[in-house]
Scaffold this motif. Structure first.
Motif, short mmCIF file in Angstrom:
data_model
loop_
_atom_site.label_atom_id
_atom_site.label_comp_id
_atom_site.label_asym_id
_atom_site.label_seq_id
_atom_site.Cartn_x
_atom_site.Cartn_y
_atom_site.Cartn_z
N ARG A 75 0.83 -1.21 0.00
CA ARG A 75 0.00 0.00 0.00
C ARG A 75 0.86 1.26 0.00
O ARG A 75 0.54 2.25 -0.64
CB ARG A 75 -0.96 -0.02 1.19
CG ARG A 75 -2.07 -1.07 1.04
CD ARG A 75 -3.09 -1.00 2.15
NE ARG A 75 -2.65 -1.59 3.39
CZ ARG A 75 -2.78 -2.88 3.71
NH1 ARG A 75 -3.33 -3.72 2.87
NH2 ARG A 75 -2.35 -3.32 4.88
N GLU A 76 1.98 1.21 0.71
CA GLU A 76 2.91 2.34 0.76
C GLU A 76 3.52 2.63 -0.62
O GLU A 76 3.70 3.79 -0.99
CB GLU A 76 4.02 1.99 1.77
CG GLU A 76 5.16 2.95 1.87
CD GLU A 76 6.24 2.38 2.79
OE1 GLU A 76 7.41 2.35 2.37
OE2 GLU A 76 5.91 1.95 3.91
N LEU A 77 3.82 1.57 -1.37
CA LEU A 77 4.45 1.73 -2.69
C LEU A 77 3.46 2.04 -3.80
O LEU A 77 3.86 2.52 -4.87
CB LEU A 77 5.24 0.47 -3.06
CG LEU A 77 6.50 0.21 -2.25
CD1 LEU A 77 7.01 -1.21 -2.47
CD2 LEU A 77 7.57 1.23 -2.61
N ASP A 78 2.18 1.80 -3.57
CA ASP A 78 1.18 2.02 -4.60
C ASP A 78 1.13 3.50 -4.98
O ASP A 78 0.97 4.37 -4.13
CB ASP A 78 -0.20 1.56 -4.11
CG ASP A 78 -1.25 1.64 -5.21
OD1 ASP A 78 -0.89 1.54 -6.40
OD2 ASP A 78 -2.44 1.81 -4.86
N GLY A 79 1.29 3.77 -6.26
CA GLY A 79 1.22 5.14 -6.76
C GLY A 79 2.50 5.94 -6.60
O GLY A 79 2.54 7.12 -6.92
N VAL A 80 3.56 5.31 -6.11
CA VAL A 80 4.82 6.01 -5.87
C VAL A 80 5.82 5.67 -6.97
O VAL A 80 6.09 4.51 -7.23
CB VAL A 80 5.42 5.62 -4.50
CG1 VAL A 80 6.78 6.27 -4.29
CG2 VAL A 80 4.47 6.00 -3.38
#
Length: 185
Positions: free
Chosen positions: A74-79
């Motif tokens: 979730r932290e890496l999503d969209g980054v």
């Protein structure tokens, strides 16, 4: 009396889980349920009452690590770059599986690493957005599934578990697999 039984059952569960974590760390997914019962000071029937299958025990032992991997997805999503984000997360999954003996076994489930397996189901839900974004960007071949990626990771970690340097061996095999899932440019 029922409250005392529930409290005893809760203590037994916690003791069994603590011992199971130690045994799985030492012996991997094949840790002896009988040994866990002996060390926990309970009967094997008590272990099986709390954890009816070896897989249920491994899922419980792995729950915190699975949640950390889900949080990381979730932290890496969209980054940043979608391919880099997906590969960073998959590298983390491999590193966790190598470091936490038994985690790969918890992710595998009778030929289907996702359906009917709460650990793998949680991983799949968390990773879907990462994989979808990478596919939308053309960075990963269309049609690749999280289940297939998890299956590859489970296979790689399982096969390299007894190598002299399991982490290096797993990383090397994963690099070869990544070359196979990346589209030809």
């Amino acid at each position: 009396m029922a409250d005392r039984q529930r409290a005893d059952a809760r203590r037994n569960y916690e003791r069994i889980l603590a011992v199971a974590e130690q045994e799985v760390a030492a012996h991997g997914g094949g840790a002896s349920l009988e040994q866990i019962a002996r060390v926990a000071g309970v009967g094997s029937a008590t272990v099986r009452r709390h954890f009816p299958t070896r897989h249920a025990l491994l899922e419980a032992v792995s729950a915190q690590r699975i949640e950390a991997l889900c949080d990381r997805a979730r932290e890496l999503d969209g980054v940043g770059d979608s391919r880099d984000a997906l590969l960073t997360w998959l590298d983390d999954v491999i590193a966790y599986c190598v470091a936490a003996r038994g985690l790969a076994t918890a992710l595998a489930h009778e030929g289907d690493p996702v359906h009917g397996n709460s650990c793998a189901s949680a991983i799949e839900e968390a990773a879907k957005p990462l994989l979808h974004r990478a596919m939308q960007a053309g960075a990963v071949t269309t049609g690749v599934t999280v289940a297939e990626l998890v299956t590859m990771i489970v296979g790689i970690v399982t096969v390299t578990e007894h190598h002299q340097d399991p982490a290096a061996s797993a990383e090397r095999l994963w690099a070869l697999a990544v070359a196979g899932i990346s589209p030809v440019r």
